[in-house]
Design an enzyme around this catalytic site. Sequence first.
Site, PDB file in Angstrom:
ATOM      1  N   ASP A   1       0.834  -1.201   0.000  1.00  0.00           N
ATOM      2  CA  ASP A   1       0.000   0.000   0.000  1.00  0.00           C
ATOM      3  C   ASP A   1       0.874   1.259   0.000  1.00  0.00           C
ATOM      4  OD1 ASP A   1      -2.328   1.415  -0.051  1.00  0.00           O
ATOM      5  OD2 ASP A   1      -2.882   1.020   2.028  1.00  0.00           O
TER       6      ASP A   1
ATOM      7  N   HIS B   1       2.539   3.282  -9.056  1.00  0.00           N
ATOM      8  CA  HIS B   1       2.405   1.838  -9.324  1.00  0.00           C
ATOM      9  C   HIS B   1       3.649   1.322 -10.060  1.00  0.00           C
ATOM     10  CE1 HIS B   1      -1.523   2.018  -7.698  1.00  0.00           C
ATOM     11  NE2 HIS B   1      -2.099   2.627  -8.723  1.00  0.00           N
TER      12      HIS B   1
ATOM     13  N   SER C   1      -7.011  -5.984  -5.718  1.00  0.00           N
ATOM     14  CA  SER C   1      -8.100  -6.609  -4.961  1.00  0.00           C
ATOM     15  C   SER C   1      -9.392  -6.595  -5.772  1.00  0.00           C
ATOM     16  CB  SER C   1      -8.312  -5.866  -3.640  1.00  0.00           C
ATOM     17  OG  SER C   1      -8.981  -4.644  -3.887  1.00  0.00           O
TER      18      SER C   1
ATOM     19  N   LEU D   1      11.806 -20.173  -4.944  1.00  0.00           N
ATOM     20  CA  LEU D   1      10.793 -19.263  -4.374  1.00  0.00           C
ATOM     21  C   LEU D   1       9.484 -19.477  -5.100  1.00  0.00           C
ATOM     22  CD1 LEU D   1      10.075 -16.745  -2.568  1.00  0.00           C
ATOM     23  CD2 LEU D   1      10.618 -15.347  -4.572  1.00  0.00           C
TER      24      LEU D   1
ATOM     25  N   ARG E   1       2.035  -5.053   5.999  1.00  0.00           N
ATOM     26  CA  ARG E   1       1.293  -4.051   5.225  1.00  0.00           C
ATOM     27  C   ARG E   1       2.048  -2.730   5.307  1.00  0.00           C
ATOM     28  NH1 ARG E   1      -5.031  -2.824   4.520  1.00  0.00           N
ATOM     29  NH2 ARG E   1      -4.773  -1.078   3.085  1.00  0.00           N
TER      30      ARG E   1
ATOM     31  N   ARG F   1      -4.974  -2.792   8.770  1.00  0.00           N
ATOM     32  CA  ARG F   1      -6.086  -3.735   8.562  1.00  0.00           C
ATOM     33  C   ARG F   1      -5.725  -4.726   7.461  1.00  0.00           C
ATOM     34  NH1 ARG F   1      -9.973   0.975   7.258  1.00  0.00           N
ATOM     35  NH2 ARG F   1      -8.768   2.108   5.714  1.00  0.00           N
TER      36      ARG F   1
ATOM     37  N   SER G   1      -7.903  -5.874   4.971  1.00  0.00           N
ATOM     38  CA  SER G   1      -8.522  -5.562   3.670  1.00  0.00           C
ATOM     39  C   SER G   1      -8.809  -6.801   2.827  1.00  0.00           C
ATOM     40  CB  SER G   1      -7.643  -4.582   2.879  1.00  0.00           C
ATOM     41  OG  SER G   1      -7.544  -3.368   3.575  1.00  0.00           O
TER      42      SER G   1
HETATM   43  C1  FPP Z   1      -2.169   0.125  -3.300  1.00  0.00           C
HETATM   44  O1  FPP Z   1      -1.603   1.405  -3.269  1.00  0.00           O
HETATM   45  C2  FPP Z   1      -1.573  -0.606  -4.381  1.00  0.00           C
HETATM   46  C3  FPP Z   1      -2.242  -1.152  -5.421  1.00  0.00           C
HETATM   47  C4  FPP Z   1      -3.708  -1.073  -5.558  1.00  0.00           C
HETATM   48  C5  FPP Z   1      -1.562  -1.806  -6.527  1.00  0.00           C
HETATM   49  C6  FPP Z   1      -0.340  -2.574  -6.150  1.00  0.00           C
HETATM   50  C7  FPP Z   1       0.510  -2.684  -7.371  1.00  0.00           C
HETATM   51  C8  FPP Z   1       1.854  -2.651  -7.381  1.00  0.00           C
HETATM   52  C9  FPP Z   1       2.688  -2.638  -6.177  1.00  0.00           C
HETATM   53  C10 FPP Z   1       2.615  -2.626  -8.649  1.00  0.00           C
HETATM   54  C11 FPP Z   1       2.269  -3.679  -9.604  1.00  0.00           C
HETATM   55  C12 FPP Z   1       2.432  -5.038  -9.060  1.00  0.00           C
HETATM   56  C13 FPP Z   1       2.966  -6.026  -9.747  1.00  0.00           C
HETATM   57  C14 FPP Z   1       3.053  -7.369  -9.162  1.00  0.00           C
HETATM   58  C15 FPP Z   1       3.503  -5.819 -11.082  1.00  0.00           C
HETATM   59  P1  FPP Z   1      -2.510   2.693  -3.530  1.00  0.00           P
HETATM   60  O2  FPP Z   1      -2.281   3.154  -4.898  1.00  0.00           O
HETATM   61  O3  FPP Z   1      -3.908   2.409  -3.103  1.00  0.00           O
HETATM   62  O4  FPP Z   1      -1.832   3.702  -2.548  1.00  0.00           O
HETATM   63  P2  FPP Z   1      -2.532   4.904  -1.776  1.00  0.00           P
HETATM   64  O5  FPP Z   1      -3.219   4.287  -0.586  1.00  0.00           O
HETATM   65  O6  FPP Z   1      -1.368   5.744  -1.404  1.00  0.00           O
HETATM   66  O7  FPP Z   1      -3.482   5.573  -2.705  1.00  0.00           O
END
Ligand code: FPP
Length: 255
Positions: free
Chosen positions: A18, A35, A63, A129, A171, A177, A179
């Site tokens: 996150d 991202h 998710s 892994l 996390r 949490r 989630s």
């Molecule tokens: C939550 O952060 C993160 C996500 C919804 C996407 C997670 C994706 C990656 C880490 C990159 C891609 C993954 C792979 C495996 C290639 P958020 O954007 O909700 O953060 P915020 O709470 O700061 O808005």
Amino acid sequence: MPFNFNLQSTLHVAIIMDGNGRWALARGLPRVAGHHAGAEAVRRVVEAAPDLGIGILTLFAFSADNWRRPPSEVAALMELFVQFLDSETRPCVDNGVRLEVIGRRDRLDDSVRRAIARTEASTAAGDRLRLRIAVDYSGRDAILAAVHGTDHLSRETVDGILGPPVDLLVRTGGERRLSDFLLWECAYAELVFSRRMWPEEPCRNSAAASAGSEVCRPKPRLAKRTGSTRSILKAAPGGRQISARPVFLKVVCLN
Ligand code: FPP
């Protein structure tokens, strides 16, 4: 320096990654840039995991609730995911990483499903892994699907369908949490919440980094309370108990 883990079995670490959006916005960048930086952090952690005593790494990439994000962000995440699968297949094969995707597939575009199938087939022989990436994933839906139509339900049957129990759930991003992530599998997981944003650069020389080298320590009270061989504490040779927490410290320092 490789972790001197000396475990008969390896740890299952799960991470809720996150903070990508906030990391980007704090730098005046679009959320999608967060991202992309998050995907770099994934590469760093995957590379480091085997030497940290991590045998299974499960990452929450998208998710079931994330479909509610703006369509442009969903599309960018899916595109990034396909790019990641295509670019990481060769390194995974070379490094003994078996990549699997968990979650629903029926709502994914064909191009995403094809990329998943290619990478899963190419990396199937990896034995250093087991990297599990959760996409369109909901822990509650996974439990419902596991019990649906299953005769002779027992904990063991559900364990077998859902997958390995989690030793350590991390996390980032400051929220405390679960989630809807790996709800059943985290029954005995140690939970660690970090204020670090997922894409943050490594801090290899911090105090946390040196704390990460403290691997073994007795924790009889917790061991007695959980009474589980797959709890947060793992029986080590000589009857000592090993906490997964130092592994987290290492992960955080590297991520
Ligand atoms: C939550 O952060 C993160 C996500 C919804 C996407 C997670 C994706 C990656 C880490 C990159 C891609 C993954 C792979 C495996 C290639 P958020 O954007 O909700 O953060 P915020 O709470 O700061 O808005």
